[in-house]
Motif scaffolding. Structure first.
Motif, PDB file in Angstrom:
ATOM      1  N   SER A 657       0.860  -1.198   0.000  1.00  8.62           N
ATOM      2  CA  SER A 657       0.000   0.000   0.000  1.00  8.62           C
ATOM      3  C   SER A 657       0.891   1.242   0.000  1.00  8.62           C
ATOM      4  O   SER A 657       1.076   1.895   1.025  1.00  8.62           O
ATOM      5  N   PRO A 658       1.479   1.604  -1.144  1.00  7.67           N
ATOM      6  CA  PRO A 658       2.469   2.683  -1.197  1.00  7.67           C
ATOM      7  C   PRO A 658       1.911   4.079  -0.923  1.00  7.67           C
ATOM      8  O   PRO A 658       2.700   5.014  -0.772  1.00  7.67           O
ATOM      9  N   ALA A 659       0.583   4.224  -0.842  1.00 10.17           N
ATOM     10  CA  ALA A 659       0.016   5.545  -0.590  1.00 10.17           C
ATOM     11  C   ALA A 659      -0.331   5.768   0.882  1.00 10.17           C
ATOM     12  O   ALA A 659      -0.754   6.864   1.258  1.00 10.17           O
ATOM     13  N   VAL A 660      -0.160   4.756   1.726  1.00  5.47           N
ATOM     14  CA  VAL A 660      -0.659   4.820   3.099  1.00  5.47           C
ATOM     15  C   VAL A 660       0.497   4.998   4.082  1.00  5.47           C
ATOM     16  O   VAL A 660       1.490   4.258   4.032  1.00  5.47           O
ATOM     17  N   TYR A 661       0.328   5.953   4.984  1.00  4.90           N
ATOM     18  CA  TYR A 661       1.269   6.144   6.095  1.00  4.90           C
ATOM     19  C   TYR A 661       0.492   5.919   7.386  1.00  4.90           C
ATOM     20  O   TYR A 661      -0.479   6.616   7.665  1.00  4.90           O
ATOM     21  N   GLY A 662       0.897   4.942   8.163  1.00  2.00           N
ATOM     22  CA  GLY A 662       0.187   4.640   9.397  1.00  2.00           C
ATOM     23  C   GLY A 662       0.639   3.306   9.941  1.00  2.00           C
ATOM     24  O   GLY A 662       1.838   3.065  10.102  1.00  2.00           O
ATOM     25  N   SER A 663      -0.313   2.416  10.222  1.00  2.00           N
ATOM     26  CA  SER A 663       0.033   1.091  10.756  1.00  2.00           C
ATOM     27  C   SER A 663      -0.974   0.067  10.259  1.00  2.00           C
ATOM     28  O   SER A 663      -2.083   0.409   9.828  1.00  2.00           O
ATOM     29  N   LEU A 664      -0.579  -1.196  10.341  1.00  3.75           N
ATOM     30  CA  LEU A 664      -1.392  -2.301   9.837  1.00  3.75           C
ATOM     31  C   LEU A 664      -1.404  -3.416  10.880  1.00  3.75           C
ATOM     32  O   LEU A 664      -0.398  -3.665  11.556  1.00  3.75           O
ATOM     33  N   ARG A 665      -2.557  -4.090  10.992  1.00  2.00           N
ATOM     34  CA  ARG A 665      -2.676  -5.233  11.897  1.00  2.00           C
ATOM     35  C   ARG A 665      -3.532  -6.299  11.224  1.00  2.00           C
ATOM     36  O   ARG A 665      -4.609  -6.011  10.698  1.00  2.00           O
ATOM     37  N   VAL A 666      -3.038  -7.529  11.249  1.00  2.00           N
ATOM     38  CA  VAL A 666      -3.794  -8.665  10.704  1.00  2.00           C
ATOM     39  C   VAL A 666      -4.495  -9.368  11.854  1.00  2.00           C
ATOM     40  O   VAL A 666      -3.835  -9.889  12.766  1.00  2.00           O
ATOM     41  N   GLY A 667      -5.824  -9.362  11.839  1.00  2.00           N
ATOM     42  CA  GLY A 667      -6.590  -9.972  12.918  1.00  2.00           C
ATOM     43  C   GLY A 667      -6.243  -9.332  14.248  1.00  2.00           C
ATOM     44  O   GLY A 667      -6.307  -8.107  14.405  1.00  2.00           O
ATOM     45  N   ASP A 668      -5.868 -10.147  15.223  1.00  3.29           N
ATOM     46  CA  ASP A 668      -5.465  -9.650  16.538  1.00  3.29           C
ATOM     47  C   ASP A 668      -3.950  -9.621  16.688  1.00  3.29           C
ATOM     48  O   ASP A 668      -3.430  -9.526  17.815  1.00  3.29           O
ATOM     49  N   GLY A 669      -3.227  -9.704  15.577  1.00  2.68           N
ATOM     50  CA  GLY A 669      -1.771  -9.749  15.633  1.00  2.68           C
ATOM     51  C   GLY A 669      -1.152  -8.389  15.936  1.00  2.68           C
ATOM     52  O   GLY A 669      -1.850  -7.389  16.128  1.00  2.68           O
ATOM     53  N   PRO A 670       0.165  -8.346  15.992  1.00  2.00           N
ATOM     54  CA  PRO A 670       0.863  -7.092  16.301  1.00  2.00           C
ATOM     55  C   PRO A 670       0.767  -6.091  15.147  1.00  2.00           C
ATOM     56  O   PRO A 670       0.553  -6.483  13.991  1.00  2.00           O
ATOM     57  N   GLU A 671       0.912  -4.826  15.491  1.00  2.00           N
ATOM     58  CA  GLU A 671       0.887  -3.778  14.471  1.00  2.00           C
ATOM     59  C   GLU A 671       2.222  -3.723  13.734  1.00  2.00           C
ATOM     60  O   GLU A 671       3.287  -3.933  14.313  1.00  2.00           O
ATOM     61  N   GLN A 672       2.142  -3.434  12.451  1.00  2.00           N
ATOM     62  CA  GLN A 672       3.332  -3.192  11.634  1.00  2.00           C
ATOM     63  C   GLN A 672       3.235  -1.790  11.052  1.00  2.00           C
ATOM     64  O   GLN A 672       2.153  -1.319  10.692  1.00  2.00           O
ATOM     65  N   ALA A 673       4.367  -1.122  10.974  1.00  2.26           N
ATOM     66  CA  ALA A 673       4.388   0.255  10.477  1.00  2.26           C
ATOM     67  C   ALA A 673       4.224   0.283   8.965  1.00  2.26           C
ATOM     68  O   ALA A 673       4.764  -0.562   8.241  1.00  2.26           O
ATOM     69  N   LEU A 674       3.479   1.277   8.504  1.00  2.00           N
ATOM     70  CA  LEU A 674       3.353   1.569   7.079  1.00  2.00           C
ATOM     71  C   LEU A 674       3.887   2.987   6.860  1.00  2.00           C
ATOM     72  O   LEU A 674       3.396   3.942   7.459  1.00  2.00           O
ATOM     73  N   GLN A 675       4.916   3.096   6.029  1.00  2.00           N
ATOM     74  CA  GLN A 675       5.517   4.414   5.782  1.00  2.00           C
ATOM     75  C   GLN A 675       5.466   4.727   4.295  1.00  2.00           C
ATOM     76  O   GLN A 675       6.482   4.965   3.662  1.00  2.00           O
ATOM     77  N   ASP A 676       4.259   4.699   3.749  1.00  2.00           N
ATOM     78  CA  ASP A 676       3.974   4.925   2.327  1.00  2.00           C
ATOM     79  C   ASP A 676       5.027   4.261   1.449  1.00  2.00           C
ATOM     80  O   ASP A 676       5.271   3.071   1.556  1.00  2.00           O
ATOM     81  N   ARG A 677       5.733   5.023   0.563  1.00  2.00           N
ATOM     82  CA  ARG A 677       6.623   4.406  -0.403  1.00  2.00           C
ATOM     83  C   ARG A 677       7.858   3.765   0.232  1.00  2.00           C
ATOM     84  O   ARG A 677       8.537   2.969  -0.398  1.00  2.00           O
TER      85      ARG A 677
END
Length: 824
Positions: A657-677
């Motif tokens: 998701s190259p346009a998104v800056y934030g964080s991601l979580r699959v189900g109840d798993g840990p968060e992973q950082a999203l830093q766009d590109r």
């Protein structure tokens, strides 16, 4: 009565030449001033390190911004190159960016002659050598300026040394370039070229002038260009103020222009390839020049002032400012000289605020960063004027008047945004001590005992004021996010390096140094061969090849990061990866099958998955279908977006998701950082038995979504089959040289040989090349069982021809001069 003429007695003898001991003492005394300038400058800068408690005098990180991400890794690469442990040579490196040119990087980042200090220390201490380059280069600049001042006007060595130190410790050096070793060579280049100007005016040493120009340009062409423009200003001033005939002026201009051209010709083997590499580099989004407000510009001239961001740092120590201000009032200097020097200095500093002339200073380019990179030129002119003032005995009344004006200016500008915390102490304390020292010096003719006291005060005030200015600049700069100091030596970095070396298999396969990175050039720093690369010369074709495949990047595409993705590993022959271990500061490595560096593709392949997805683009390059790209449903919330997808159980899920800056979580798993590109393709983990993926994305990017096809599910068995096929049909043997690659192919190989490197300009191969999704490829003719390619930087041959011509001119003129002296 006639005039009586007396003749010298026949026994009279000519004056005896100085004895060798006396000559040695005189030569040695010439070093006193430069040595004093060097010690004051380097000592003050190192004292600031001690005050701040930064490495190596404390635990605080020393590396600022690109010092950690570029300069230390490139110096480690230089160490490897000199010690025969590099995967490449001075023309090309196989480490970083999957193989990139190195000559332009060498010229740009390693041109400072003191960079070679890094190769004489153990590799583990290369970063310390890089930090030492700064005070050594600044001290050298101060020493050379001391010599130049003596050529403009003779005077006591210690006075020239003190003013030389004010130049070496100018605001540009302390605030802008103290962490940029190659730019600092411009600080040396300016007085070097000033000496060259004086030789041209004297009509001698043409080869020496050419050599000084070459030395300036070999160090760093960017700041050398600015120093050369400043030397043109100095030449114009001296032609106007010096007592010369018209013919002498023309001869001086001729000598200066021909020697400068010859000196630059000598650097052409480095200069021309770098210029062409810059033209083919990934373009940046540099903004137009926007001059700062006049009050901010003037505040930058106050001593010990640090302005935030890309603002001008124009100051020198208060001693230099007071003397420079008294120059225009000094009646001991001819009016014409005062007028010309003052007008030229004002015009130079005014040109920094005028966009057309600002572009000229920067080689008709918009700087990507601080737009006032030529500020050291103004500081140099201020110091020159200060010396001319001091050498002509300024009156105490004039000095006091200038000191009062400095205090008044500081008072008026005190509310300027970013007004420095150390400015008032420097103006009031440093200014008062400077004024006292200069008054004592003025009365030194009648009271000789005052001169040593004045010397101690002048040396002490420059040292102390510059130390606090450097410490203050370090402290304030560290508060900016981009300049937070980074650690370049630690147990973790050492273990990371050892883990990479433990699975080295080059050129059978590549090793990826993995994440988290300690620098943007970890591949160079850790001797890996992954995609991590950060250079102003990263080619546009490399960006166009790596960006569609899902590699993360920043700096408008001139910095690429790794991606833990098995398909990309297969495409680029990555067979080992290093990851953080279970214990603190530990790293582990894992090996896995990888195709050879050279594979054979039977024909074009088109993925059945959605063409606009990153997964389909990867499959097109791999030549096999290995992903399932499911449809995705998205919730309606903006700040917390939800995505759902269905994949085959047992497959491996990935996200892009190259346009998104934030964080991601699959189900109840840990968060992973999203830093766009910057993030690139992200591993989510195994698909659960239900096959359902529920993904929550928190984003601060207004209106940004993950797009239509953010999820791809990799089938490991299909990838294993694809890798096995590539290994079976690929090269049976691959060898790499410094800038060459050779491969032996299976008999009856048909199709296209694809080399796992991007098609950067400069490759010449045994057969005509073709483009394969941005990779270097060679269509095979029947019976071809071997291929080879050699990399030669564009412009190198022409540059060598130009350098040879320059060398022939230099030798020819030198031999002619020797013959003339012998005839005389």
């Amino acid at each position: 009565m006639g005039t009586v003429t007396t003749e010298p007695a026949a026994t009279d003898s000519p004056p005896r030449p100085p004895r060798p001991a006396a000559r040695r003492r005189r030569r040695l005394s010439r070093l006193y001033g430069p040595l004093l300038a060097f010690l004051i400058t380097s000592g003050a800068f190192c004292a600031a390190w001690v005050l701040r408690g930064t490495f190596p005098f404390g635990n605080t990180g020393r590396a600022v911004n690109d010092q950690a991400n570029q300069y230390v890794p490139f110096h480690r690469a230089l160490w490897d190159l000199v010690h025969g442990q590099a995967a490449g040579d001075v023309l090309f490196t196989w480490r970083g960016g999957f193989g990139q040119q190195f000559l332009s990087d060498y010229y740009t980042y390693l041109g400072n002659p003191f960079s070679w200090l890094a190769v004489i220390v153990p590799r583990a201490h290369v970063d310390l050598a890089v930090f030492a380059i700064t005070p050594i280069t600044m001290g050298t600049a101060a020493a050379v300026m001391t010599v130049y001042l003596g050529k403009l006007k003779p005077g006591p060595w210690w006075q020239r040394g003190v003013l030389g130190a004010t130049y070496g410790l100018c605001g540009w050096a302390l605030s802008d370039a103290s962490y940029i070793p190659m730019w600092l060579w411009g600080l040396v280049a300016l007085p070097l070229l000033g000496i060259a100007v004086e030789w041209c005016l004297e009509g001698r040493r043409w080869p020496g002038v050419a050599a000084l120009v070459a030395l300036a340009w070999f160090g760093n062409f960017y700041t050398a260009m600015m120093a050369t423009m400043a030397a043109c200003v100095l030449l114009a001033i001296r032609l106007i103020t010096r007592d010369m005939t018209g013919a002498q002026r023309l001869r001086a201009l001729w000598r200066a222009s021909t020697a400068t051209g010859t000196g630059i010709l000598l650097t052409l083997p480095l200069l021309l390839p770098s210029f062409l590499s810059s033209g083919s580099a990934q373009p940046t989004q540099a903004g137009a020049f926007d001059p700062v407000r006049i009050e901010i510009f003037l505040t930058g001239m106050l001593p010990a002032t640090y302005l935030w961001g890309g603002r001008p740092r124009l100051y020198v120590a208060s001693l230099g400012l007071i003397l420079a201000g008294a120059f225009v009032l000094n009646s001991g200097i001819a009016k014409k000289t005062r007028l010309v020097w003052a007008a030229a200095t004002v015009l130079v500093v005014a040109s920094f605020q005028f966009p057309p002339t600002q572009y000229v200073w920067h080689g008709l380019a918009v700087p990507n960063g601080n737009p006032y990179r030529e500020a050291f030129v103004f500081s140099g002119m201020v110091v020159i004027v200060a010396w001319l003032s001091l050498a002509n005995r300024p009156r105490p009344l004039h000095l006091a008047l200038v000191a009062a004006l400095l205090v008044a200016a500081t008072f008026v500008l005190r509310h300027t945004n970013d007004f420095g915390g150390w400015t008032w102490p420097a103006v009031l304390g440093g200014g008062a001590v400077s004024l006292l020292a200069l008054v004592l010096l003025f009365h030194g003719d009648k009271h000789r005992h005052l001169i040593p006291l004045a010397a101690v005060l002048m040396i002490g005030v420059v040292f102390a004021e510059s130390t606090v200015a450097a410490a203050g600049a370090d402290s304030r700069r560290a508060r900016e996010r981009w300049a937070q100091p980074a650690v370049t030596s630690s147990k973790s970095i050492t273990e990371h390096f050892n883990a990479v070396r433990g699975v080295d298999g080059w050129p059978a396969y590549r090793t990826d140094s993995g994440a988290p990175q300690s620098s943007y050039n970890d591949a160079l720093a850790l001797r890996a061969e992954g995609p991590q690369y950060y250079s102003s010369y990263l080619p546009e074709v490399t960006y166009q090849a790596l960006e569609p495949l899902g590699y993360g990047f920043k700096n408008d595409g001139r910095t690429f990061f790794g991606a833990d993705n098995p398909v990309l590993d297969a495409i680029f022959s990555i067979g080992a990866r290093v990851e953080p271990g279970p214990a603190k500061n530990s790293w582990t490595a894992r090996r896995f099958p990888a195709p050879p560096l050279v594979t054979v593709r039977p024909g074009p392949y088109t993925s059945p998955n959605p063409a606009d997805s990153v997964y389909a683009r990867q499959e097109n390059v791999l030549g096999a279908t290995v992903y399932q790209v499911p449809p995705v449903t998205r919730g309606t919330a903006a700040a917390e977006q939800t995505y759902a997808a269905q994949c085959s159980p047992g497959s491996e899920a990935f996200w892009f998701s190259p346009a998104v800056y934030g964080s991601l979580r699959v189900g109840d798993g840990p968060e992973q950082a999203l830093q766009d590109r910057m993030t690139g393709v992200l591993r989510l983990g195994p698909v659960p038995a239900s096959g359902r993926l529920d993904i929550t994305v928190r984003t601060a990017t207004q209106g940004a979504t993950a797009g239509e096809h953010p999820v791809g599910c990799l089938a490991p068995a299909k990838l294993d089959a694809a890798v096995s096929a590539l290994k079976a049909t690929g090269a049976t043997h691959v060898t790499t040289g410094g800038h060459t690659i050779e491969a032996t192919l299976p008999k009856d190989a048909k199709g296209t040989a694809v080399i796992a490197t991007t098609a950067v300009p400069g490759w010449q191969c045994s057969t005509p090349t073709a483009d394969f999704h941005g990779l270097l490829a060679l269509p095979l003719t029947p019976g071809t069982d071997k291929i080879s390619c050699t990399f030669t930087p564009k412009g190198l041959k022409a540059g060598l021809a130009g350098g040879t011509l320059g060398l022939m001119l230099l030798i020819g003129v030198s031999l002619t001069a020797v013959r003339r002296r012998r005839r005389a």
